[in-house]
Design a protein around this motif. Structure first.
Motif, PDB file in Angstrom:
ATOM      1  N   TRP A  33       7.212  -6.910   6.077  1.00 19.69           N
ATOM      2  CA  TRP A  33       7.260  -7.095   7.737  1.00 19.69           C
ATOM      3  C   TRP A  33       7.204  -6.156   8.396  1.00 19.69           C
ATOM      4  O   TRP A  33       6.527  -5.892   9.487  1.00 19.69           O
ATOM      5  N   VAL A  36       3.407  -3.443   8.326  1.00 14.64           N
ATOM      6  CA  VAL A  36       2.432  -4.127   8.879  1.00 14.64           C
ATOM      7  C   VAL A  36       2.221  -4.101  10.317  1.00 14.64           C
ATOM      8  O   VAL A  36       1.035  -4.231  11.101  1.00 14.64           O
ATOM      9  N   GLN A  37       3.444  -3.866  11.202  1.00 16.34           N
ATOM     10  CA  GLN A  37       3.318  -4.012  12.644  1.00 16.34           C
ATOM     11  C   GLN A  37       2.949  -2.632  13.439  1.00 16.34           C
ATOM     12  O   GLN A  37       3.497  -1.569  12.738  1.00 16.34           O
ATOM     13  N   TYR A 473       5.195 -15.812   6.978  1.00 10.92           N
ATOM     14  CA  TYR A 473       4.411 -14.434   6.938  1.00 10.92           C
ATOM     15  C   TYR A 473       3.319 -14.528   6.882  1.00 10.92           C
ATOM     16  O   TYR A 473       2.335 -13.497   7.417  1.00 10.92           O
ATOM     17  N   LEU A 478       1.324 -12.214   9.526  1.00  8.63           N
ATOM     18  CA  LEU A 478       0.428 -11.177   8.979  1.00  8.63           C
ATOM     19  C   LEU A 478      -0.925 -11.389   9.956  1.00  8.63           C
ATOM     20  O   LEU A 478      -1.598 -10.251   9.950  1.00  8.63           O
ATOM     21  N   TYR A 481      -1.935  -8.759  12.486  1.00  5.37           N
ATOM     22  CA  TYR A 481      -1.986  -7.503  12.524  1.00  5.37           C
ATOM     23  C   TYR A 481      -2.812  -6.692  11.000  1.00  5.37           C
ATOM     24  O   TYR A 481      -2.911  -5.724  10.749  1.00  5.37           O
ATOM     25  N   ARG A 482      -3.725  -7.754  10.988  1.00  5.77           N
ATOM     26  CA  ARG A 482      -4.737  -7.428   9.799  1.00  5.77           C
ATOM     27  C   ARG A 482      -5.602  -6.214  10.377  1.00  5.77           C
ATOM     28  O   ARG A 482      -6.361  -6.523  11.372  1.00  5.77           O
TER      29      ARG A 482
END
Length: 482
Positions: A33, A36-37, A473, A478, A481-482
């Motif tokens: 978590w 990826v942010q 998630y 998710l 933020y890909r």
């Protein structure tokens, strides 16, 4: 003898393997978590990270009103409040920047502080569960706390919520030790350290400190072999106070010196907000339900603007898991499944409450037989001698620790700043999940058959709960933020 020792240590090692695996999985999951942010896609992370940057740049702690960290819209900074996680985050950020030139490296380093605190909370939950619950329910308790999507989320970005939850877990473990082993000098030092961490975390966790005072005093004065014995209470109380003053007092002394006696920094923060915030965000101009003439009950069920839910429901679903700047919601049906699951545990714990919350218990019964003057009548008199029950005080204080954050949030949203963020309720996470685990324990232990069936039921609940968090998630968090 040697073979016995080898077998003993082998068995102990096997006991810890599932716990180690649980904590490794938890650490890796929170880490996923965190990485990826981008910066500042979570509540006020930029304002919080500014303090980390300041410490990395200057090597000193900032004043709350320093223009370098003061937000141009709100006119304040988070440096008026405790900044423990940001101080540690600056160290981690420096280390990360040393090993990587990536722009986000120090940010990830700072986030690692909360990843670690979230994992440590899991470790403490396992210790609490072992002491207070049957083995299957102990695992369920740790799972309920650690894999709630909202809890994973607060452990994944720069904030003070994670350390606040960690401190409540440590304090609760100290309560358990006092309940089962009694008070000792060593335990009081540990409790003092836990309270120090709590004092240097979020203010909404202070309810746990207040309940600790009540728990300590009542258990020392009323629940021992000798009631109203003041000397050990004073001795141990002074020891706890001394530890807190040494490890946490410095922050409040610093505030008092910097802000003319305002040791909490809250009044000074409001003053800076009034001076430097844009007009619509000045404390005196912020519109609240109270200023609008609404009652608290009106506020609870009010749906402002384009909100998906009313205020109360928004608090509930964001406690379960709402991400970003309160703009990434789980599907309603998914949130309702969590609510239904929690409702089952709550209903199942209700029959246990009279026993769990009983602060007095019968110690012994004395039967006395008496005859009248003619010797023909026998009369029975029963004397009931009651004592204070420390387990009841323990559970009563857990209820208080769960209720106080709710009261604080309602007051804050009604009269100071209208928000419906469930993360403000995170200090109630452990008491809430503990009672739910008790409820499910009450339900599952009624299953007839061998212990293996009950073990499978506990395991299935833990697996499905973790799986749900993983799916949140993958499919909710998710994709943003890909």
């Amino acid at each position: 003898m040697r073979n016995k020792m080898i077998r003993y240590f082998t068995m102990k090692k096997k006991q810890y393997v599932p716990e180690i695996l649980f904590l490794v999985v938890l650490f890796c999951f929170i880490f996923l978590w965190a990485v990826v942010q981008p910066l500042n896609v979570s509540p006020d992370e930029h304002m919080r990270y500014q303090i980390v940057e300041y410490i990395m740049k200057h090597g000193t702690l900032p004043e709350g009103g320093d223009p370098e960290i003061r937000n141009e819209l709100w006119g304040i900074s988070y440096a008026f409040s405790p900044i423990t996680s940001y101080m540690i985050g600056a160290v981690f950020g420096k280390i990360a920047a040393f090993f990587s030139a990536a722009e986000l490296a120090p940010v990830i380093g700072a986030r690692m502080v909360n990843v670690i605190f979230g994992t440590l909370t899991g470790f403490l939950c396992l210790r609490i569960g072992k002491r207070m619950l049957k083995p299957g329910a102990a695992w369920l308790f740790a799972t309920l706390v650690c894999f709630l999507p909202g809890a994973v989320f607060i452990n994944s970005y720069v904030n003070m919520d994670s350390i606040a939850v960690f401190s409540t877990a440590w304090i609760m473990l100290c309560w358990c030790k006092a309940l089962q082993d009694g008070w000792s000098g060593k335990l009081c030092v540990e409790l003092g350290l836990a309270l120090s961490v709590c004092a240097l975390s979020y203010y909404n966790a202070y309810g746990f400190a207040l309940c600790t005072i009540f728990y300590f005093c009542i258990s020392m004065l009323m629940c021992g072999e000798k009631r109203w014995d003041w000397k050990p209470m004073v001795k141990f109380g002074l020891l706890i106070t001394a530890v807190v003053l040494v490890f946490a007092g410095w922050w409040f002394i610093r505030n008092a010196v910097l802000y003319d006696g305002d040791f909490l920094g809250r009044q000074t923060s409001s003053m800076y907000g009034e001076l430097y915030a844009v007009d619509e965000l000045k404390p005196s101009n912020i519109m609240t339900p109270k200023k609008m003439g609404k009652s608290i009950m009106d506020m609870l069920f009010w749906i402002p603007g384009e909100w998906n839910y009313n205020w109360l429901s928004t608090v509930v679903v964001s406690f379960i898991g709402t991400f970003g700047y309160m703009n990434i919601f789980m599907p309603k049906a998914w949130s309702y499944l969590y609510v239904l699951f929690f409702a089952v545990g709550a209903v199942c714990v209700l029959p246990l409450l009279p026993r769990l919350l009983a602060v007095k218990d019968v110690k012994k019964e004395v039967t006395d037989y008496q005859e009248d003057s003619e010797g023909s009548t026998t009369r029975m008199i029963v004397y009931r001698k009651k004592r204070w029950k420390m387990e009841g005080v323990f559970h009563l204080c857990l209820v208080g620790a769960a209720v106080i954050p709710v009261i604080l949030l309602v007051i804050y949203a009604y009269s100071v700043d209208f928000q419906a963020q469930g993360r403000y309720l995170m200090p109630m996470l452990l008491p809430f999940m503990y009672f739910l685990a008790k409820g499910f324990e009450n339900l599952i232990e009624r299953i007839k058959g061998n212990a293996g069936i009950r073990k499978c039921v506990y395991g299935a609940l833990c697996f499905l709960y973790i799986l749900s968090s993983v799916l949140v998630y993958v499919f909710v968090f998710l994709p943003n933020y890909r």
